[in-house]
Design an enzyme around this catalytic site. Sequence first.
Site, short mmCIF file in Angstrom:
data_model
loop_
_atom_site.label_atom_id
_atom_site.label_comp_id
_atom_site.label_asym_id
_atom_site.label_seq_id
_atom_site.Cartn_x
_atom_site.Cartn_y
_atom_site.Cartn_z
N ARG A 11 8.02 -7.27 -10.62
CA ARG A 11 7.45 -6.01 -10.76
C ARG A 11 8.77 -4.92 -11.18
O ARG A 11 9.58 -4.48 -10.88
CB ARG A 11 7.33 -5.41 -8.59
CG ARG A 11 6.78 -4.24 -8.44
CD ARG A 11 7.31 -4.53 -7.16
NE ARG A 11 6.82 -2.53 -6.19
CZ ARG A 11 6.09 -2.34 -5.07
NH1 ARG A 11 7.03 -2.81 -4.34
NH2 ARG A 11 5.29 -0.94 -5.05
N HIS A 12 8.09 -3.49 -11.19
CA HIS A 12 8.29 -1.69 -11.82
C HIS A 12 9.62 -2.01 -10.65
O HIS A 12 9.31 -1.82 -9.86
CB HIS A 12 7.54 -1.68 -12.33
CG HIS A 12 6.24 -0.72 -10.76
ND1 HIS A 12 7.32 0.37 -10.22
CD2 HIS A 12 5.17 -1.01 -10.23
CE1 HIS A 12 5.91 -0.46 -9.03
NE2 HIS A 12 5.41 -0.56 -9.69
N GLU A 14 10.82 0.79 -8.52
CA GLU A 14 11.12 1.90 -7.26
C GLU A 14 10.51 3.49 -8.47
O GLU A 14 11.15 3.62 -9.27
CB GLU A 14 12.45 2.47 -6.04
CG GLU A 14 11.56 3.09 -5.58
CD GLU A 14 12.54 3.97 -4.70
OE1 GLU A 14 12.90 4.12 -3.43
OE2 GLU A 14 13.48 4.66 -6.17
N LEU A 17 6.59 7.63 -6.45
CA LEU A 17 5.52 7.51 -4.85
C LEU A 17 5.45 6.26 -4.00
O LEU A 17 5.31 6.52 -3.01
CB LEU A 17 3.86 7.12 -5.99
CG LEU A 17 3.08 8.37 -6.27
CD1 LEU A 17 2.24 8.09 -6.94
CD2 LEU A 17 3.09 9.68 -5.18
N ASN A 18 6.20 5.19 -4.45
CA ASN A 18 7.20 3.96 -3.82
C ASN A 18 7.78 4.90 -2.40
O ASN A 18 7.84 4.33 -1.53
CB ASN A 18 8.04 3.47 -4.80
CG ASN A 18 7.18 2.14 -5.60
OD1 ASN A 18 7.48 2.06 -6.53
ND2 ASN A 18 5.62 2.13 -4.61
N GLU A 89 -1.52 -2.29 -11.50
CA GLU A 89 -2.10 -3.00 -10.49
C GLU A 89 -3.43 -2.01 -9.83
O GLU A 89 -4.64 -1.72 -11.15
CB GLU A 89 -1.32 -1.52 -9.64
CG GLU A 89 -0.86 -1.29 -8.12
CD GLU A 89 -0.95 -2.84 -7.72
OE1 GLU A 89 -1.41 -3.61 -8.22
OE2 GLU A 89 0.10 -2.51 -6.36
#
Length: 217
Positions: A11-12, A14, A17-18, A89
Amino acid sequence: MDTKFNLYLIRHGETYLNRYKKMQGWADSPLTEEGKAIAIETGMKLADVPFARVYTSDSGRTVETAEMILQQNHYSKNLSINRRKAFRESFFGSFEGEYSEVTFRKVAQDNGCSNSSELFQKHTLEEVMNFIKQSDPFRHAENYHELWERIDKGLNEIVSSNEHNHENILLVTHGVIIRHIISKFSTEFENTMEIKNSSVSVIEYFNNNYKVISFNQ
């Protein structure tokens, strides 16, 4: 010839927006400084893995994460990044940029649940994906069929492009994408848990079969 490879799903790092706990599907935002640091740490952990190919979504946050991982890798000098829309996503429609808590409260209430925890306890990932589309006033959000159709297309490209046995392939993508891939090929892992930023999951592919080796590490 038998086809066998290891697919490293990451997963990318942080993003802002996270950090703000907002819905981030096709919307994109840069990595935070902490997100960059953890992506580099993941790259260091994988420094001795000789990747043959690298894939990302076409979102900046996955490309940036992949670049940081490859900078730490001892075998990555000539590797190019294959950006694919297939690994974007999930699209959340008019919920894009909304606070996640607000979105899932509405989706839960629309389907007779008091909160998001109850929603995920009572319903499958596939059902929740479909509920999100139904709750989106514009119906623009992707449902499960729409999402999996493009994920499957991307996975098929990875398989068909395989040139050598026992390749290691890096795929930097998104939380929902990883969760659905893991859920599709294994029932042994708690796939409703949060996928950690820059976490690594490994899947072994052998002759049309996917086996989950590790998850969310």
